[in-house]
Design a protein around this motif. Structure first.
Motif, mmCIF file in Angstrom:
data_model
loop_
_atom_site.group_PDB
_atom_site.id
_atom_site.type_symbol
_atom_site.label_atom_id
_atom_site.label_comp_id
_atom_site.label_asym_id
_atom_site.label_seq_id
_atom_site.Cartn_x
_atom_site.Cartn_y
_atom_site.Cartn_z
ATOM 1 N N TRP A 1 2.789 -89.660 -40.602
ATOM 2 C CA TRP A 1 3.389 -90.335 -41.736
ATOM 3 C C TRP A 1 4.711 -89.671 -42.077
ATOM 4 O O TRP A 1 4.956 -88.515 -41.688
ATOM 5 C CB TRP A 1 2.426 -90.294 -42.922
ATOM 6 C CG TRP A 1 1.227 -91.156 -42.701
ATOM 7 C CD1 TRP A 1 1.062 -92.461 -43.069
ATOM 8 C CD2 TRP A 1 0.002 -90.795 -42.026
ATOM 9 N NE1 TRP A 1 -0.163 -92.932 -42.663
ATOM 10 C CE2 TRP A 1 -0.848 -91.928 -42.024
ATOM 11 C CE3 TRP A 1 -0.464 -89.632 -41.413
ATOM 12 C CZ2 TRP A 1 -2.104 -91.928 -41.461
ATOM 13 C CZ3 TRP A 1 -1.734 -89.634 -40.845
ATOM 14 C CH2 TRP A 1 -2.537 -90.779 -40.876
ATOM 15 N N PRO A 2 5.595 -90.369 -42.798
ATOM 16 C CA PRO A 2 6.942 -89.842 -43.079
ATOM 17 C C PRO A 2 6.966 -88.477 -43.783
ATOM 18 O O PRO A 2 7.908 -87.714 -43.595
ATOM 19 C CB PRO A 2 7.573 -90.919 -43.975
ATOM 20 C CG PRO A 2 6.863 -92.174 -43.579
ATOM 21 C CD PRO A 2 5.447 -91.748 -43.273
ATOM 22 N N ASP A 3 5.937 -88.155 -44.548
ATOM 23 C CA ASP A 3 5.930 -86.866 -45.254
ATOM 24 C C ASP A 3 5.512 -85.699 -44.364
ATOM 25 O O ASP A 3 5.430 -84.560 -44.811
ATOM 26 C CB ASP A 3 5.024 -86.932 -46.480
ATOM 27 C CG ASP A 3 3.549 -87.105 -46.143
ATOM 28 O OD1 ASP A 3 3.205 -87.343 -44.955
ATOM 29 O OD2 ASP A 3 2.720 -86.992 -47.061
ATOM 30 N N ARG B 1 10.785 -86.413 -34.970
ATOM 31 C CA ARG B 1 11.591 -86.312 -36.188
ATOM 32 C C ARG B 1 13.016 -85.829 -35.903
ATOM 33 O O ARG B 1 13.797 -85.612 -36.824
ATOM 34 C CB ARG B 1 10.911 -85.396 -37.192
ATOM 35 C CG ARG B 1 9.750 -86.115 -37.849
ATOM 36 C CD ARG B 1 8.794 -85.215 -38.550
ATOM 37 N NE ARG B 1 7.844 -85.976 -39.359
ATOM 38 C CZ ARG B 1 6.953 -86.835 -38.897
ATOM 39 N NH1 ARG B 1 6.883 -87.077 -37.614
ATOM 40 N NH2 ARG B 1 6.121 -87.479 -39.695
ATOM 41 N N VAL C 1 6.010 -79.588 -41.555
ATOM 42 C CA VAL C 1 7.256 -79.770 -42.284
ATOM 43 C C VAL C 1 8.375 -79.022 -41.544
ATOM 44 O O VAL C 1 8.209 -77.855 -41.211
ATOM 45 C CB VAL C 1 7.142 -79.253 -43.741
ATOM 46 C CG1 VAL C 1 8.464 -79.417 -44.483
ATOM 47 C CG2 VAL C 1 6.009 -79.964 -44.474
ATOM 48 N N ARG D 1 -3.277 -93.404 -47.252
ATOM 49 C CA ARG D 1 -1.842 -93.379 -46.962
ATOM 50 C C ARG D 1 -1.347 -94.658 -46.304
ATOM 51 O O ARG D 1 -0.156 -94.864 -46.188
ATOM 52 C CB ARG D 1 -1.521 -92.199 -46.039
ATOM 53 C CG ARG D 1 -1.640 -90.850 -46.702
ATOM 54 C CD ARG D 1 -1.083 -89.774 -45.798
ATOM 55 N NE ARG D 1 -1.904 -89.588 -44.624
ATOM 56 C CZ ARG D 1 -2.860 -88.678 -44.498
ATOM 57 N NH1 ARG D 1 -3.129 -87.881 -45.500
ATOM 58 N NH2 ARG D 1 -3.545 -88.563 -43.396
ATOM 59 N N LYS E 1 -0.411 -81.270 -41.608
ATOM 60 C CA LYS E 1 0.944 -81.569 -42.037
ATOM 61 C C LYS E 1 1.893 -80.576 -41.381
ATOM 62 O O LYS E 1 1.625 -79.378 -41.334
ATOM 63 C CB LYS E 1 1.075 -81.477 -43.558
ATOM 64 C CG LYS E 1 2.402 -81.978 -44.085
ATOM 65 C CD LYS E 1 2.375 -82.101 -45.590
ATOM 66 C CE LYS E 1 3.649 -82.747 -46.096
ATOM 67 N NZ LYS E 1 3.605 -82.945 -47.564
#
Length: 160
Positions: A137-139, A108, A158, A47, A156
């Motif tokens: 990371w941005p995702d 974020r 979200v 990444r 991750k």
């Protein structure tokens, strides 16, 4: 020591109107995996460099987290933690994941209640009072480290 050929992974799913929680439990000594290995996830190196931040914990955090109902002795009793090879009690894994998620939300500009998906792999112990390194990371992908070694990987978060 466990034999890789005699381990199983159990998938657990809890559903209600507000959320669906899914996790896997690795159980050494319970049977073989069978079948082909699935595709690997992207590593941090694939990444490129992410944003680095800090996730502070505090010395009494494991005791406070016990109020959620996690009363496992390895998180509070030095004798119990010594029996699993830890010189001092370790922080609960879900507490560690929650601490990282709060930092991810703040970074974020999201509210923690806006979390829609969260996953990660617990890969090492955390001691209450540690300041952990968070690379994200941005995702929403992230890795949490203690002294350079991953403690949560393949993660991750979200947010809406």
């Amino acid at each position: 020591m466990w034999d890789k050929g005699t381990a199983s992974v159990f998938e657990v799913i809890v559903e209600c109107a507000q959320f669906t929680a899914m996790w896997s439990l690795f159980a050494p000594g319970t049977g073989g995996f069978g079948g082909e290995r699935g595709p690997a996830r992207a590593t941090a190196a694939d990444r490129g460099p992410g944003t680095i931040g800090a996730v502070p914990t505090f010395p009494t955090q494991a005791a406070l987290y016990r109020l959620t109902g996690d009363r496992h002795h390895i998180h509070i009793d030095p004798e119990a933690s010594a029996r699993i090879g830890q010189s001092i009690p370790i922080l609960q894994g879900l507490c560690t994941l929650a601490a990282a998620t709060l930092v991810m939300a703040r970074d974020r500009g999201a509210h923690p209640a806006d979390l829609t998906s969260l996953h990660g792999r617990f890969t090492g112990p955390v001691v209450p009072g540690d300041v952990l390194e968070l690379e994200s990371w941005p995702d929403g992908a992230f890795e949490l480290r203690r002294d350079g070694a991953p403690v949560i990987s393949d993660a991750k978060a979200v947010f809406v």
